[in-house]
Scaffold this active site. Structure first.
Site, PDB file in Angstrom:
ATOM      1  N   LYS A 115       0.731  -1.324   0.049  1.00 38.10           N
ATOM      2  CA  LYS A 115       0.022  -0.377  -0.028  1.00 38.10           C
ATOM      3  C   LYS A 115       1.094   1.369  -0.228  1.00 38.10           C
ATOM      4  CE  LYS A 115      -2.956   2.796   2.949  1.00 38.10           C
ATOM      5  NZ  LYS A 115      -4.149   2.571   4.037  1.00 38.10           N
ATOM      6  N   GLY A 130      -8.791   8.459   9.781  1.00 40.90           N
ATOM      7  CA  GLY A 130      -9.758   9.052  11.043  1.00 40.90           C
ATOM      8  C   GLY A 130     -10.212   9.864  11.069  1.00 40.90           C
ATOM      9  N   ALA A 170      -9.581   4.928   3.715  1.00 38.77           N
ATOM     10  CA  ALA A 170      -9.786   5.844   4.920  1.00 38.77           C
ATOM     11  C   ALA A 170     -11.238   7.406   5.363  1.00 38.77           C
ATOM     12  CB  ALA A 170      -8.495   7.025   4.793  1.00 38.77           C
ATOM     13  N   GLY A 171     -11.148   7.173   6.136  1.00 32.97           N
ATOM     14  CA  GLY A 171     -12.568   7.952   6.500  1.00 32.97           C
ATOM     15  C   GLY A 171     -14.203   7.508   6.990  1.00 32.97           C
ATOM     16  N   ASN A 179     -10.354   1.734   9.045  1.00 33.51           N
ATOM     17  CA  ASN A 179      -9.466   0.784  10.279  1.00 33.51           C
ATOM     18  C   ASN A 179      -9.369   1.741  11.582  1.00 33.51           C
ATOM     19  OD1 ASN A 179      -7.133   0.723  12.419  1.00 33.51           O
ATOM     20  ND2 ASN A 179      -5.824   0.442  11.226  1.00 33.51           N
ATOM     21  N   SER A 180      -9.842   2.617  11.540  1.00 35.15           N
ATOM     22  CA  SER A 180      -9.988   3.421  13.242  1.00 35.15           C
ATOM     23  C   SER A 180     -11.549   3.084  13.380  1.00 35.15           C
ATOM     24  CB  SER A 180      -9.633   5.404  12.634  1.00 35.15           C
ATOM     25  OG  SER A 180      -9.143   5.318  11.981  1.00 35.15           O
TER      26      SER A 180
END
EC number: 2.8.1.10
Lengths: 259, 70
Positions: free
Chosen positions: A98, A159, A185-186, A207-208
């Site tokens: 990545k 995040g 992301a996001g 992830n987050s």
């Protein structure tokens, strides 16, 4: 069977899980298992003998069906990212990388120029390059042309939990792209992941939203279900939107109304 | 006692017996070396070369692992 194809690799799961920000390695591993993810991101860090729990290679490799996708986080130039990719491949034995180059810690927006350059070099070297990019259809096409395995436009800042703020741009990328488009992301909620999949994304990376959830393994499972539902809906074909109502029940011949 | 050299390990000074190989350094710090990437002066040292690569005074050694990341 409906499989995600990246290079010569195929995956039945379309949820990619990141391993950062979890309260402990134990919780992270539970969440990865619960997610059913077959591609899992990791980052390169200096070895620290006081923090042996940080070393995730062994425990993640022990999960059946998991392929590691190291990131180049920490790199702020193409040269640093290429170097990180070489080291990561040495460790992971996986061709996935990545490419993540974000020089500004305030917003963590990816540098398109350095990302393009790193992706071009690494694709030529035989890596399966998964670049993290701003939701830019022109950049996405250029990355496809230099041989990336997929493009990974951001839904919103890393995040931030602001969801699919770039939805309209991601739709343009999907329309033009011949390689998988993966929102990275996001995302905050499973419904956003479902939305991304309904739009035609081939996968999502989360992830987050999982790591800092009240119950990360439960949230991982919820994302997996949402991704599967969104994919199924996309394949089933969504109805067209209409500016006006279109009746679902007959409006005529009602109990002698026309009498 | 054998003579010592000092290398730089992940940016910190680390004393080592003269003639130590990369594999000796890994055992000294308690790593089995399986999940660690080793760079000496920015060159990757593959597992099969770690016992042959003798460290010299001032060598810069980086040990990297996979940690959590998105």
């Amino acid at each position: 069977m409906d499989l995600l194809q990246l290079g010569s690799y195929t995956f039945s799961s379309r949820l990619i899980i990141g391993t950062g920000k979890f309260s402990s390695a134990t919780v992270m591993l539970q969440a990865v298992r619960a997610s059913g993810a077959q591609l899992v991101t990791v980052a390169l860090r200096r070895f620290n003998r006081e923090q042996a729990e940080d070393d995730l290679f062994g425990p993640l490799s022990a999960i059946e069906g998991v392929t590691l996708m190291p990131n180049t986080s920490g790199a702020s130039t193409a040269a640093e990212a290429v170097r990180a990719a070489h080291i990561a491949r040495e460790l992971s034995g996986s061709p996935f990388i990545k490419v993540e180059i974000h020089p500004n810690p305030q917003h963590l927006m990816p540098d398109p120029i350095e990302t393009f350059e790193a992706a071009r070099i690494l694709a030529k070297e035989g890596f399966l390059v998964m670049p993290y990019i701003t939701a830019d259809p022109v950049l996405a096409k250029r990355l496809e042309e230099v041989g990336c395995a997929a493009v990974m436009p951001l839904g919103s800042a890393i995040g931030s939990g602001q969801g699919l703020a770039t939805a309209a741009m991601i739709e343009l990328i999907i329309r033009e792209s011949s390689i998988p488009v993966i929102v990275d992301a996001g995302l905050r909620s499973p419904s956003e992941a479902a939305h991304a999949m309904e739009m035609g994304c081939e996968a999502v990376l989360v992830n987050s939203a999982v790591a800092v959830a009240g119950n990360p393994p439960e949230m991982a499972e919820a994302f997996a279900e949402a991704v599967a539902a969104g994919r199924k809906a996309f394949r089933a074909g969504l109805m067209q939107k209409s500016g006006s109502a279109i009746a679902t029940s007959p409006l005529t011949a009602f109990l002698g109304a026309n009498g | 006692m054998s003579q010592m050299i000092t290398i730089e390990l992940n940016g910190q000074k680390q004393p080592l017996p003269t003639g130590s190989a990369v594999s000796d350094l890994l055992s000294i710090i308690g790593s089995d070396g399986k999940s660690v990437a080793v760079l000496v002066n920015q060159q990757i040292i593959r597992p099969e070369n770690r016992s042959a690569r003798i460290l010299q005074e001032g060598d810069e050694v980086e040990l990297l692992i996979f940690a959590g990341g998105g």
